[in-house]
Structures are given as C-alpha cells and as structure tokens.
Design a protein around this motif. Structure first.
Motif, PDB file in Angstrom:
ATOM      1  N   PRO A  23       8.879   2.943  20.223  1.00 28.83           N
ATOM      2  CA  PRO A  23       9.982   3.788  19.776  1.00 28.83           C
ATOM      3  C   PRO A  23      10.696   3.259  18.542  1.00 28.83           C
ATOM      4  N   ILE A  24      10.433   2.031  18.063  1.00 23.92           N
ATOM      5  CA  ILE A  24      11.271   1.443  17.003  1.00 23.92           C
ATOM      6  C   ILE A  24      11.010   2.052  15.619  1.00 23.92           C
ATOM      7  N   PRO A  25       9.948   2.258  15.025  1.00 22.23           N
ATOM      8  CA  PRO A  25       8.579   1.975  15.402  1.00 22.23           C
ATOM      9  C   PRO A  25       8.144   0.584  14.955  1.00 22.23           C
ATOM     10  N   LEU A  26       7.257   0.010  15.715  1.00 25.35           N
ATOM     11  CA  LEU A  26       6.627  -1.241  15.315  1.00 25.35           C
ATOM     12  C   LEU A  26       5.565  -0.902  14.276  1.00 25.35           C
ATOM     13  N   VAL A  27       5.364  -1.791  13.327  1.00 25.19           N
ATOM     14  CA  VAL A  27       4.404  -1.543  12.244  1.00 25.19           C
ATOM     15  C   VAL A  27       3.298  -2.586  12.321  1.00 25.19           C
ATOM     16  N   PHE A  28       2.067  -2.119  12.366  1.00 26.20           N
ATOM     17  CA  PHE A  28       0.908  -3.009  12.432  1.00 26.20           C
ATOM     18  C   PHE A  28      -0.010  -2.719  11.255  1.00 26.20           C
ATOM     19  N   SER A  46       6.173  -4.908   5.959  1.00 28.68           N
ATOM     20  CA  SER A  46       5.995  -5.094   7.409  1.00 28.68           C
ATOM     21  C   SER A  46       6.949  -4.241   8.239  1.00 28.68           C
ATOM     22  N   ARG A  47       7.906  -3.629   7.621  1.00 30.48           N
ATOM     23  CA  ARG A  47       8.830  -2.741   8.338  1.00 30.48           C
ATOM     24  C   ARG A  47       8.559  -1.261   8.049  1.00 30.48           C
ATOM     25  N   GLY A  48       7.533  -0.991   7.272  1.00 34.01           N
ATOM     26  CA  GLY A  48       7.168   0.378   6.967  1.00 34.01           C
ATOM     27  C   GLY A  48       7.887   0.965   5.767  1.00 34.01           C
ATOM     28  N   VAL A  49       8.535   0.118   4.987  1.00 31.69           N
ATOM     29  CA  VAL A  49       9.241   0.585   3.792  1.00 31.69           C
ATOM     30  C   VAL A  49       8.232   0.723   2.651  1.00 31.69           C
ATOM     31  N   LEU A  50       8.279   1.866   1.980  1.00 26.42           N
ATOM     32  CA  LEU A  50       7.335   2.161   0.895  1.00 26.42           C
ATOM     33  C   LEU A  50       7.902   1.738  -0.451  1.00 26.42           C
ATOM     34  N   LYS A  72       4.524  10.685   7.103  1.00 26.39           N
ATOM     35  CA  LYS A  72       4.130  11.674   8.113  1.00 26.39           C
ATOM     36  C   LYS A  72       3.623  10.968   9.374  1.00 26.39           C
ATOM     37  N   ALA A  73       2.787   9.937   9.197  1.00 29.51           N
ATOM     38  CA  ALA A  73       2.278   9.189  10.353  1.00 29.51           C
ATOM     39  C   ALA A  73       3.433   8.525  11.099  1.00 29.51           C
ATOM     40  N   GLN A  74       4.392   8.002  10.371  1.00 27.17           N
ATOM     41  CA  GLN A  74       5.551   7.369  10.992  1.00 27.17           C
ATOM     42  C   GLN A  74       6.369   8.402  11.776  1.00 27.17           C
ATOM     43  N   GLU A  75       6.558   9.572  11.193  1.00 31.01           N
ATOM     44  CA  GLU A  75       7.306  10.635  11.873  1.00 31.01           C
ATOM     45  C   GLU A  75       6.563  11.138  13.113  1.00 31.01           C
ATOM     46  N   LEU A  76       5.231  11.242  13.040  1.00 29.02           N
ATOM     47  CA  LEU A  76       4.452  11.648  14.207  1.00 29.02           C
ATOM     48  C   LEU A  76       4.630  10.646  15.347  1.00 29.02           C
ATOM     49  N   ALA A  77       4.629   9.357  15.003  1.00 26.47           N
ATOM     50  CA  ALA A  77       4.818   8.322  16.022  1.00 26.47           C
ATOM     51  C   ALA A  77       6.207   8.403  16.636  1.00 26.47           C
ATOM     52  N   LEU A  78       7.219   8.560  15.800  1.00 27.81           N
ATOM     53  CA  LEU A  78       8.591   8.616  16.304  1.00 27.81           C
ATOM     54  C   LEU A  78       8.850   9.861  17.149  1.00 27.81           C
ATOM     55  N   GLY A  94       3.904  -7.490  11.161  1.00 34.80           N
ATOM     56  CA  GLY A  94       4.535  -8.295  10.117  1.00 34.80           C
ATOM     57  C   GLY A  94       3.702  -8.565   8.890  1.00 34.80           C
ATOM     58  N   GLU A  95       2.719  -7.740   8.603  1.00 40.05           N
ATOM     59  CA  GLU A  95       1.862  -7.949   7.428  1.00 40.05           C
ATOM     60  C   GLU A  95       2.054  -6.792   6.442  1.00 40.05           C
ATOM     61  N   ASN A  96       2.159  -7.116   5.173  1.00 40.33           N
ATOM     62  CA  ASN A  96       2.301  -6.101   4.123  1.00 40.33           C
ATOM     63  C   ASN A  96       0.926  -5.579   3.725  1.00 40.33           C
ATOM     64  N   MET A  97       0.925  -4.393   3.128  1.00 40.71           N
ATOM     65  CA  MET A  97      -0.332  -3.862   2.590  1.00 40.71           C
ATOM     66  C   MET A  97      -0.077  -3.167   1.265  1.00 40.71           C
TER      67      MET A  97
END
Length: 185
Positions: free
Chosen positions: A144-149, A178-182, A61-67, A155-158
């Motif tokens: 717009p990509i979105p960049l993930v922080f 780091s690319r937002g893949v779950l 949802k956060a990713q979609e809000l950003a995009l 470029g850091e995983n969590m």
C-alpha cells in the motif's frame, strides 16, 4: 482636344516589374530552403521528448494501478492474486516496453508468468538506447505504500535512455529513484 493629349501622355506605373517579382520569389525560395530542414529536425526532437514523457507517464500509470489495487487476471493461474504493477524495459527490444501485473511475487518481470497489461510501442524513429542497472530492467510498485523494486531489489535506482534512431541530437534520460520519483533529463 487638350484633354485627350493629357490622357495619352500620362504614364502607367501600376503593378510590379518582372525584376521585382523575381527578387521576391528568390527571397521566398531562399527562406524556405533554410527553414524546411530545421523544421523536420525539430519534429524528430519533439517525438523524442514525447516518447520520454510518455514512458514517465506509463511508470506513473503502473504506480497508480498498484495503489488502486486494480485487479488483473494472471495468465498461469487466474485465481492468483497480483502483488503489484510494474514497467519492463528491454534494451534488446528498443522500440517498445511493457506495463505488467506482478503475478508471482518476485517483484520483477517474468515473461509468460506475469500478466501483460499493455505493450507500448515507441514513436517511429525513436529507440531505447540504454537501460540500467541491467539491459533488462523492471520497476515494480507494491501497495500500500507503494514499495518500489528494481529487478526485485528494493532501494535501487534505474535509468532508461532514449534517442533518435538516426543518432542525431541529444539522448533523453528517464530516471526513477528508489522511491519512485521520476526525473527526465
């Protein structure tokens, strides 16, 4: 007269006897005793699975809000333009997490500065047990990509670990690369 005698000698074998009924009742009680405790455990495990998947959906949802460049009013400066959206997990507040709008362009959550979109409470009996790389970790998506922080670093995983409060069962892990893949384990 013969007809009346047959009627008197005919045996009645209709219905169930008391011992048969007692055996059936005992079997039902035994089966209920075996199934009921496992049913409750299964409910709690299902709640854990729901919580992890809900957290994954909230990251999406956060990713979609950003995009979608959704607007949000920042608490300190309503004229300030947001730079993205994110999700903040705090291991010290194990029963909830926050979806937020990034207001100060440092790509990490700052309480009181960034706008809270929604605070999500976990289901009863479920908690966040571990957050990495730090006990307080935010992931921010910048269009717009979105960049993930992660905590302001690209470029850091969590990972966020969820468990039942009673400690029974497995730990479920929500991983975000780091690319937002779950990834849910």
């Amino acid at each position: 007269m013969a007809r009346n005698l047959t009627f008197l000698t005919k045996s009645r074998e209709e219905g169930f006897t008391i011992p048969e009924l007692l055996v059936v009742v005992a079997i039902i009680v035994l089966m209920t005793g075996l199934v009921l405790p496992n049913f409750r455990s299964g409910e709690r495990t299902l709640a854990l699975n729901r919580a992890v998947h809900k957290a994954g959906q909230d990251v999406r949802k956060a990713q979609e809000l950003a995009l979608s460049a959704k607007t949000h009013i920042c608490p300190n400066d309503p004229a300030e333009k947001i730079s993205g959206y994110g999700v903040f997990f705090d291991q010290n507040i194990p029963t909830s997490y926050v979806i937020f709008a990034e207001c100060n362009n440092n790509n990490t959550y700052n309480e009181g500065i960034d706008g809270i979109v929604e605070t999500i409470s976990l289901e009863s009996g479920i908690e966040i047990s571990l957050v990495s790389p730090n006990a307080k970790t935010s992931i921010v998506f910048v269009p717009p990509i979105p960049l993930v922080f992660t905590n302001g670093n690209p470029g850091e995983n969590m990972q966020v670990s969820f468990q039942r409060i009673d400690g029974v069962g497995t730990v479920k892990i929500l991983g975000i690369n780091s690319r937002g893949v779950l990834d849910i384990d």
